[in-house]
Design a protein around this motif. Structure first.
Motif, PDB file in Angstrom:
ATOM      1  N   PHE A  62       0.846  -1.189   0.000  1.00 18.79           N
ATOM      2  CA  PHE A  62       0.000   0.000   0.000  1.00 18.79           C
ATOM      3  C   PHE A  62       0.882   1.239   0.000  1.00 18.79           C
ATOM      4  CE2 PHE A  62       0.918  -0.771   4.463  1.00 18.79           C
ATOM      5  CZ  PHE A  62       1.119   0.488   4.993  1.00 18.79           C
ATOM      6  N   ASP A  63       0.328   2.311  -0.491  1.00 15.50           N
ATOM      7  CA  ASP A  63       0.970   3.622  -0.417  1.00 15.50           C
ATOM      8  C   ASP A  63       0.132   4.462   0.532  1.00 15.50           C
ATOM      9  OD1 ASP A  63       3.064   3.204  -2.320  1.00 15.50           O
ATOM     10  OD2 ASP A  63       1.559   3.320  -3.911  1.00 15.50           O
ATOM     11  N   PRO A  64       0.691   4.829   1.696  1.00 19.21           N
ATOM     12  CA  PRO A  64      -0.113   5.558   2.681  1.00 19.21           C
ATOM     13  C   PRO A  64      -0.603   6.895   2.126  1.00 19.21           C
ATOM     14  CG  PRO A  64       2.226   5.603   3.245  1.00 19.21           C
ATOM     15  CD  PRO A  64       2.074   4.628   2.127  1.00 19.21           C
ATOM     16  N   GLU A  65      -1.794   7.256   2.563  1.00 15.18           N
ATOM     17  CA  GLU A  65      -2.366   8.548   2.194  1.00 15.18           C
ATOM     18  C   GLU A  65      -1.686   9.650   3.005  1.00 15.18           C
ATOM     19  OE1 GLU A  65      -6.600  10.963   2.760  1.00 15.18           O
ATOM     20  OE2 GLU A  65      -6.571   8.758   2.821  1.00 15.18           O
ATOM     21  N   ILE A  66      -1.281  10.706   2.344  1.00 17.20           N
ATOM     22  CA  ILE A  66      -0.667  11.838   3.034  1.00 17.20           C
ATOM     23  C   ILE A  66      -1.759  12.841   3.394  1.00 17.20           C
ATOM     24  CG2 ILE A  66       1.060  13.652   2.958  1.00 17.20           C
ATOM     25  CD1 ILE A  66       2.187  10.802   2.868  1.00 17.20           C
ATOM     26  N   ALA A  67      -1.953  13.040   4.682  1.00 13.41           N
ATOM     27  CA  ALA A  67      -2.956  13.974   5.182  1.00 13.41           C
ATOM     28  C   ALA A  67      -2.259  15.183   5.799  1.00 13.41           C
ATOM     29  CB  ALA A  67      -3.843  13.280   6.218  1.00 13.41           C
ATOM     30  N   PRO A  68      -3.005  16.263   6.035  1.00 19.07           N
ATOM     31  CA  PRO A  68      -2.377  17.439   6.646  1.00 19.07           C
ATOM     32  C   PRO A  68      -1.846  17.131   8.045  1.00 19.07           C
ATOM     33  CG  PRO A  68      -4.505  18.003   5.687  1.00 19.07           C
ATOM     34  CD  PRO A  68      -4.405  16.508   5.665  1.00 19.07           C
ATOM     35  N   ARG A  69      -0.889  17.952   8.470  1.00 15.24           N
ATOM     36  CA  ARG A  69      -0.382  17.829   9.830  1.00 15.24           C
ATOM     37  C   ARG A  69      -1.513  17.926  10.840  1.00 15.24           C
ATOM     38  NH1 ARG A  69       4.952  21.495  11.042  1.00 15.24           N
ATOM     39  NH2 ARG A  69       6.253  20.979   9.230  1.00 15.24           N
ATOM     40  N   ARG A  70      -1.334  17.245  11.963  1.00 17.23           N
ATOM     41  CA  ARG A  70      -2.244  17.414  13.097  1.00 17.23           C
ATOM     42  C   ARG A  70      -1.676  18.462  14.037  1.00 17.23           C
ATOM     43  NH1 ARG A  70      -2.874  11.133  14.783  1.00 17.23           N
ATOM     44  NH2 ARG A  70      -0.617  11.466  14.911  1.00 17.23           N
ATOM     45  N   PRO A  71      -2.508  19.352  14.542  1.00 15.78           N
ATOM     46  CA  PRO A  71      -1.999  20.395  15.448  1.00 15.78           C
ATOM     47  C   PRO A  71      -1.309  19.779  16.662  1.00 15.78           C
ATOM     48  CG  PRO A  71      -4.248  20.878  14.768  1.00 15.78           C
ATOM     49  CD  PRO A  71      -3.952  19.490  14.288  1.00 15.78           C
ATOM     50  N   GLY A  72      -0.146  20.341  17.014  1.00 13.15           N
ATOM     51  CA  GLY A  72       0.540  19.922  18.238  1.00 13.15           C
ATOM     52  C   GLY A  72       1.473  18.757  18.090  1.00 13.15           C
ATOM     53  N   ASP A  73       1.555  18.142  16.899  1.00 16.66           N
ATOM     54  CA  ASP A  73       2.470  17.017  16.715  1.00 16.66           C
ATOM     55  C   ASP A  73       3.904  17.522  16.577  1.00 16.66           C
ATOM     56  OD1 ASP A  73       0.732  14.942  16.887  1.00 16.66           O
ATOM     57  OD2 ASP A  73       0.623  14.520  14.745  1.00 16.66           O
TER      58      ASP A  73
END
Length: 320
Positions: free
Chosen positions: A271-282
């Motif tokens: 699989f190729d992971p889906e790139i999602a926006p950053r999560r706040p605070g990470d």
């Protein structure tokens, strides 16, 4: 004489039980099975189905068994969910620890190894976390773990209780195929369930200032974590000094992309992971220095990332 393991039917607790048995230490388990599994505890290990909030059950246990010390893992261990259930979290983790310490004092038991958490650090502002890093928990779960450490320290000053707290980060893998992480919230089970359901796992942000752009975190194999508990217990039995807290960290960490690549290799599911926006605070990087635990407890990372994934996946498949 035996070691009492609270929460010994859980994912980490059941590994600690087996590690203690392998070290020729007798074990007694108490667990209310709210998240643990009775079948995770060997049939010949004395088992008490009760909460540590139950003072009568604790007193009866200490009366029935000669206990050398306690490894305390029982608790509500979900940081995110603790925000939704703060009172429940405090009841289980703080009131429960008070009840356990009170029962230990009544029974004259003077040794305890406490399962703490990296949650006590909150979001560290340093790239390498040491035991001296500021504790700024950001969830009721992290707060209760820090309070647990305070309780042990206060009881130590008041009664001479010998204690240490092990702070660990992301515990993964399996030390035996019949023991697995069944948490609905932890990373590995979440990825496995997504893959089995045909969903693509997500990476939250790939533009961090790290070698591959994804967040770097500490991942430690559950068998290595269990071994550290045994080492602490044996050090106490030998009358050797222990530090109040130890980090169980890799010193290097693994990126989220490296985890996903290991998932492909370990499961055989491409699989190729889906790139999602950053999560706040990470934070970009959160990794712990395990040097102090290495010095006193012989702590070492003995499993590779591929072994962490493959052992966890094998346990999932065995359970089918």
């Amino acid at each position: 004489m035996s070691w009492l393991v609270t929460g010994g039917a859980g994912y980490i607790g059941s590994h600690v039980v087996r590690a203690l048995l392998s070290a020729d230490l007798d074990v007694v388990v108490i667990d209310d099975l709210s998240s643990g599994h009775r079948e995770f505890v060997p049939a010949d290990v004395p088992f008490v189905d009760a909460s540590i909030l139950d003072a009568k059950a604790l007193d009866a246990l200490f009366d029935r068994h000669e206990i050398d010390g306690v490894v305390h893992l029982a608790g509500y261990k979900y940081a995110g969910e603790s925000v939704k259930r703060p009172l429940h979290t405090y009841d289980q983790n703080v009131t429960g620890t008070v009840a356990l310490l009170a029962a230990m004092e009544r029974a004259g038991v003077t040794r305890i190894v406490f399962s703490s958490s990296a949650g006590v650090y909150g979001t560290p502002t340093v790239e390498l976390v040491t035991e001296a890093t500021a504790t700024t928990p950001e969830s009721p779960y992290g707060e209760t773990k820090l309070i647990g450490e305070w309780l042990l320290a206060d009881q130590g000053r008041a009664t001479g209780l010998v204690h240490t707290s092990l702070r660990y980060f992301n515990v993964v893998g399996s030390g035996s195929v019949e023991l697995r992480d069944t948490s609905p919230h932890n990373l590995f089970p979440l990825v496995f369930r997504a893959l089995e359901a045909g969903r693509v796992p997500k990476i939250f942000g790939d533009d961090y200032p790290t070698p591959d752009g994804t967040c770097v975190r500490d991942y430690v194999h559950v068998a290595d974590v269990a071994a550290a508990h045994v080492a602490a217990a044996r050090r106490m039995l030998a009358g050797e000094a222990v530090e109040p807290v130890y980090n169980l960290g890799s010193g290097e960490g693994s990126s989220v992309k490296e985890i996903m690549d290991a998932m492909v290799r370990g499961t055989g599911i491409r699989f190729d992971p889906e790139i999602a926006p950053r999560r706040p605070g990470d934070p970009a990087r959160t990794v712990a220095d395990g040097a102090l635990a290495a010095r006193d407890l012989g702590w070492a990372m003995t499993h590779t990332l591929d072994e962490m994934v493959s052992s966890a996946w094998e346990a999932v498949r065995w359970a089918r």
